[in-house]
Design a protein around this motif. Structure first.
Motif, PDB file in Angstrom:
ATOM      1  N   LYS A  34       0.833  -1.240   0.078  1.00  0.00           N
ATOM      2  CA  LYS A  34       0.011   0.014  -0.035  1.00  0.00           C
ATOM      3  C   LYS A  34       0.890   1.260  -0.130  1.00  0.00           C
ATOM      4  CE  LYS A  34      -4.655  -1.188   1.631  1.00  0.00           C
ATOM      5  NZ  LYS A  34      -4.485  -2.517   2.081  1.00  0.00           N
ATOM      6  N   LYS A  35       2.035   1.326   0.766  1.00  0.00           N
ATOM      7  CA  LYS A  35       2.864   2.380   0.730  1.00  0.00           C
ATOM      8  C   LYS A  35       3.894   2.326  -0.332  1.00  0.00           C
ATOM      9  CE  LYS A  35       2.053   2.714   5.667  1.00  0.00           C
ATOM     10  NZ  LYS A  35       2.467   2.218   6.825  1.00  0.00           N
ATOM     11  N   GLY A  36       4.077   1.486  -1.456  1.00  0.00           N
ATOM     12  CA  GLY A  36       4.978   1.424  -2.239  1.00  0.00           C
ATOM     13  C   GLY A  36       4.880   2.334  -3.430  1.00  0.00           C
ATOM     14  N   PRO A  37       5.882   2.302  -4.081  1.00  0.00           N
ATOM     15  CA  PRO A  37       5.934   3.246  -5.404  1.00  0.00           C
ATOM     16  C   PRO A  37       4.820   3.059  -6.377  1.00  0.00           C
ATOM     17  CG  PRO A  37       7.653   1.739  -5.427  1.00  0.00           C
ATOM     18  CD  PRO A  37       7.002   1.570  -4.215  1.00  0.00           C
ATOM     19  N   VAL A  38       4.401   2.019  -6.700  1.00  0.00           N
ATOM     20  CA  VAL A  38       3.331   1.537  -7.539  1.00  0.00           C
ATOM     21  C   VAL A  38       1.957   2.280  -7.045  1.00  0.00           C
ATOM     22  CG1 VAL A  38       2.079  -0.303  -8.899  1.00  0.00           C
ATOM     23  CG2 VAL A  38       4.546  -0.362  -8.411  1.00  0.00           C
ATOM     24  N   GLN A  39       1.620   2.056  -5.691  1.00  0.00           N
ATOM     25  CA  GLN A  39       0.589   2.675  -5.216  1.00  0.00           C
ATOM     26  C   GLN A  39       0.582   4.120  -5.186  1.00  0.00           C
ATOM     27  OE1 GLN A  39      -1.778   0.453  -4.443  1.00  0.00           O
ATOM     28  NE2 GLN A  39      -3.209   1.990  -4.338  1.00  0.00           N
ATOM     29  N   ALA A  40       1.868   4.831  -5.176  1.00  0.00           N
ATOM     30  CA  ALA A  40       1.817   5.968  -5.317  1.00  0.00           C
ATOM     31  C   ALA A  40       1.691   6.545  -6.751  1.00  0.00           C
ATOM     32  CB  ALA A  40       3.541   6.383  -5.015  1.00  0.00           C
ATOM     33  N   LEU A  41       1.941   5.778  -7.701  1.00  0.00           N
ATOM     34  CA  LEU A  41       1.508   6.149  -8.960  1.00  0.00           C
ATOM     35  C   LEU A  41       0.199   6.328  -9.166  1.00  0.00           C
ATOM     36  CD1 LEU A  41       3.973   4.002 -11.276  1.00  0.00           C
ATOM     37  CD2 LEU A  41       4.021   6.500 -11.077  1.00  0.00           C
ATOM     38  N   MET A  42      -0.650   5.358  -8.693  1.00  0.00           N
ATOM     39  CA  MET A  42      -2.125   5.372  -8.793  1.00  0.00           C
ATOM     40  C   MET A  42      -2.698   6.627  -8.134  1.00  0.00           C
ATOM     41  SD  MET A  42      -3.350   2.646 -10.054  1.00  0.00           S
ATOM     42  CE  MET A  42      -4.895   1.983  -9.746  1.00  0.00           C
ATOM     43  N   PRO A  54      -8.203   6.179 -18.175  1.00  0.00           N
ATOM     44  CA  PRO A  54      -8.133   4.672 -18.303  1.00  0.00           C
ATOM     45  C   PRO A  54      -7.079   4.143 -18.840  1.00  0.00           C
ATOM     46  CG  PRO A  54     -10.012   5.897 -19.323  1.00  0.00           C
ATOM     47  CD  PRO A  54      -9.100   6.855 -18.865  1.00  0.00           C
ATOM     48  N   ALA A  55      -6.280   4.751 -19.764  1.00  0.00           N
ATOM     49  CA  ALA A  55      -4.830   4.251 -20.140  1.00  0.00           C
ATOM     50  C   ALA A  55      -3.885   4.236 -19.167  1.00  0.00           C
ATOM     51  CB  ALA A  55      -4.509   5.131 -21.375  1.00  0.00           C
ATOM     52  N   PHE A  56      -3.894   5.319 -18.082  1.00  0.00           N
ATOM     53  CA  PHE A  56      -2.800   5.272 -17.113  1.00  0.00           C
ATOM     54  C   PHE A  56      -3.252   4.061 -16.342  1.00  0.00           C
ATOM     55  CE2 PHE A  56      -1.126   6.684 -13.158  1.00  0.00           C
ATOM     56  CZ  PHE A  56       0.178   6.900 -13.531  1.00  0.00           C
ATOM     57  N   GLY A  57      -4.484   3.989 -15.773  1.00  0.00           N
ATOM     58  CA  GLY A  57      -4.894   2.971 -15.090  1.00  0.00           C
ATOM     59  C   GLY A  57      -4.324   1.631 -15.405  1.00  0.00           C
ATOM     60  N   LYS A  58      -4.673   1.253 -16.575  1.00  0.00           N
ATOM     61  CA  LYS A  58      -4.283   0.108 -17.532  1.00  0.00           C
ATOM     62  C   LYS A  58      -3.036  -0.284 -17.523  1.00  0.00           C
ATOM     63  CE  LYS A  58      -5.445  -2.314 -21.695  1.00  0.00           C
ATOM     64  NZ  LYS A  58      -4.815  -2.242 -22.930  1.00  0.00           N
ATOM     65  N   LYS A  59      -2.117   0.915 -17.522  1.00  0.00           N
ATOM     66  CA  LYS A  59      -0.775   0.692 -17.634  1.00  0.00           C
ATOM     67  C   LYS A  59      -0.204   0.408 -16.166  1.00  0.00           C
ATOM     68  CE  LYS A  59       2.937   3.270 -19.936  1.00  0.00           C
ATOM     69  NZ  LYS A  59       3.766   4.429 -20.051  1.00  0.00           N
ATOM     70  N   VAL A  60      -0.623   1.027 -15.204  1.00  0.00           N
ATOM     71  CA  VAL A  60      -0.162   0.740 -13.903  1.00  0.00           C
ATOM     72  C   VAL A  60      -0.757  -0.829 -13.679  1.00  0.00           C
ATOM     73  CG1 VAL A  60      -0.345   1.148 -11.430  1.00  0.00           C
ATOM     74  CG2 VAL A  60      -0.415   2.926 -12.972  1.00  0.00           C
ATOM     75  N   ASN A  61      -1.811  -1.030 -13.709  1.00  0.00           N
ATOM     76  CA  ASN A  61      -2.567  -2.581 -13.588  1.00  0.00           C
ATOM     77  C   ASN A  61      -1.472  -3.642 -14.296  1.00  0.00           C
ATOM     78  OD1 ASN A  61      -4.504  -2.443 -11.965  1.00  0.00           O
ATOM     79  ND2 ASN A  61      -5.816  -1.914 -13.466  1.00  0.00           N
ATOM     80  N   GLU A  62      -1.020  -3.236 -15.481  1.00  0.00           N
ATOM     81  CA  GLU A  62      -0.194  -4.247 -16.372  1.00  0.00           C
ATOM     82  C   GLU A  62       1.241  -4.249 -15.789  1.00  0.00           C
ATOM     83  OE1 GLU A  62      -2.135  -3.635 -20.909  1.00  0.00           O
ATOM     84  OE2 GLU A  62      -0.308  -2.441 -20.481  1.00  0.00           O
ATOM     85  N   GLN A  65       0.865  -6.520 -12.705  1.00  0.00           N
ATOM     86  CA  GLN A  65       0.748  -7.997 -13.149  1.00  0.00           C
ATOM     87  C   GLN A  65       2.029  -8.346 -13.516  1.00  0.00           C
ATOM     88  OE1 GLN A  65      -2.139  -8.316 -16.321  1.00  0.00           O
ATOM     89  NE2 GLN A  65      -3.751  -8.384 -14.953  1.00  0.00           N
ATOM     90  N   ASP A  66       2.751  -7.502 -14.395  1.00  0.00           N
ATOM     91  CA  ASP A  66       4.212  -7.980 -14.759  1.00  0.00           C
ATOM     92  C   ASP A  66       5.124  -8.160 -13.676  1.00  0.00           C
ATOM     93  OD1 ASP A  66       6.284  -8.327 -16.772  1.00  0.00           O
ATOM     94  OD2 ASP A  66       6.975  -6.581 -15.775  1.00  0.00           O
ATOM     95  N   LEU A  67       5.008  -7.257 -12.294  1.00  0.00           N
ATOM     96  CA  LEU A  67       5.841  -7.519 -11.414  1.00  0.00           C
ATOM     97  C   LEU A  67       5.406  -8.835 -10.578  1.00  0.00           C
ATOM     98  CD1 LEU A  67       6.649  -3.844 -10.008  1.00  0.00           C
ATOM     99  CD2 LEU A  67       7.918  -5.159 -11.581  1.00  0.00           C
ATOM    100  N   ASN A  68       4.111  -8.931 -10.432  1.00  0.00           N
ATOM    101  CA  ASN A  68       3.743 -10.188  -9.861  1.00  0.00           C
ATOM    102  C   ASN A  68       4.216 -11.404 -10.400  1.00  0.00           C
ATOM    103  OD1 ASN A  68       2.177 -10.794  -7.561  1.00  0.00           O
ATOM    104  ND2 ASN A  68       0.363  -9.487  -8.427  1.00  0.00           N
ATOM    105  N   GLN A  69       3.908 -11.570 -11.907  1.00  0.00           N
ATOM    106  CA  GLN A  69       4.450 -12.563 -12.664  1.00  0.00           C
ATOM    107  C   GLN A  69       6.121 -12.846 -12.270  1.00  0.00           C
ATOM    108  OE1 GLN A  69       3.201 -12.023 -16.608  1.00  0.00           O
ATOM    109  NE2 GLN A  69       1.266 -12.731 -16.045  1.00  0.00           N
TER     110      GLN A  69
END
Ligand code: DAH
Length: 344
Positions: A34-42, A54-62, A65-69
């Motif tokens: 929650k306190k990480g840099p990805v969440q900060a982007l959101m 929408p495009a930005f949200g999609k990019k952050v989600n990707e 996902q990529d990091l998770n994988q």
């Protein structure tokens, strides 16, 4: 704030470099938490024009996902690596020799007693034992050694009372065997056991030692039977080249009596310190059973005859194995007994 691509690059590199599962988990918590840099982007999303959201949200989600994988792939890799490491560390080398359990050996006196017993059992003898405590009758009287006989002086012992004593020789068993069997023939026995003498212990004397008595009684049992038997014993115990010789001697319970020598097994009869330069070593006393002894036991000396011998077990063991002090047998030093493993 870090730019999107830099953040992605940095996270990918760190995940790739994670050295263990703990390290990887720390990265996961940091980047995706929650306190990480990805969440900060959101959080920045709210400041963007609506069309870009929408495009930005999609990019952050990707990105997430990529990091998770990547984290999961790295986790699989690290799990296998750690397991292999553990297997390697806990590997059992099945080619290592096992730990030897130390088995005990026979005491050299037991060893020699058993060798002698085996040899005589092979000749059809029975092995008979007796009690260490005997009485004056069997130890002396029946052996033709009456109370006033000088031979008694050489065989003083530990007396329990006036009559009972620790036997001074296995000849006491011989006397009991004779009495128990009379008048049946034949008798063929060897009688091993401990004997006791009043003696000061030194390299060649012990107040307690072992003997084996031999006794054969039958029709026409002669000195030549004795000689053949003892020759067999000498060859079996000291090697096939051994010879024996008889020297006239005296024992109250045999007539005639002989002292038996065996040709020296160290120098082959040439003369050496072991045989004191004579080529011969005395090993035992023997003779034809005295008619008085046969008579006292209930045999008719005109109907039968016999031979007897008495051999010192320590003496045989000392000669055979080159032992220089009789006290070694009785001081219970394990290192001494260990030496006899190889003679079995
Ligand atoms: N009893 C004798 C001793 O202790 C040894 C012995 C000699 C035994 C001659 C015998 C024999 O049977 O015939 O010294």
């Amino acid at each position: 704030m870090m730019n999107f691509d830099d953040l992605h690059q940095e996270a990918k590199k760190k995940i790739l470099d994670a050295k263990d599962l703990k390290d990887l988990n720390d990265l996961r918590v940091y980047y995706l938490g929650k306190k990480g840099p990805v969440q900060a982007l959101m959080k920045n999303m709210k400041d963007l024009p609506k069309a870009e959201k929408p495009a930005f949200g999609k990019k952050v989600n990707e990105l997430k996902q990529d990091l998770n994988q990547r984290i999961e792939a790295k986790r699989d890799e690290l799990t296998i690596l750690e397991m292999n490491h553990k297997i390697e560390k806990e590997k059992i080398d099945i080619t290592l020799p096992g730990r030897r359990t130390r088995s005990a050996n026979l005491h050299p006196l037991t060893l020699v007693t058993e060798q002698l017993e085996d040899l005589f059992i092979g000749l059809g003898y029975q092995v008979i034992e007796g009690a260490d405590i005997t009485d004056d009758e069997y130890c002396f009287e029946r052996a033709n050694i009456p109370k006033d006989h000088p031979a008694r002086a050489m065989q003083d012992s530990l007396y329990i009372d006036e009559n009972y004593l620790l036997r001074t020789h296995t000849t006491a068993i011989q006397m009991a065997v004779l009495e128990q069997n009379a008048p049946n023939l034949p008798i063929k026995v060897v009688c091993p056991g401990k004997v006791y003498r009043r003696d000061d212990d030194d390299a060649t004397h012990s107040h307690q030692f072992m003997q084996m008595e031999g006794l054969v009684v039958g029709k026409h049992v002669t000195l030549s039977d004795l000689k053949g038997t003892l020759e067999f014993l000498a060859k079996k115990m000291f090697g096939q080249d051994r010879q024996i010789r008889f020297r006239p001697s005296y024992f109250p319970f045999t007539e005639p009596s002989v002292e038996v020598d065996v040709s020296c097994h160290i120098c082959n009869g040439k003369g050496c310190p072991t045989c004191k330069g004579t080529g011969w070593i005395e090993i035992l006393g023997a003779g034809e059973v005295h008619p008085n002894v046969l008579k006292m036991a209930g045999y008719d000396p005109n109907e039968c005859s016999g031979f007897a011998f008495g051999v010192g077990i320590e003496r045989i063991a000392m000669l055979k194995y080159g032992i220089d002090d009789i006290r070694h047998f009785y001081t219970n030093d394990q290192r001494f007994s260990d030496l006899f493993d190889r003679f079995e």
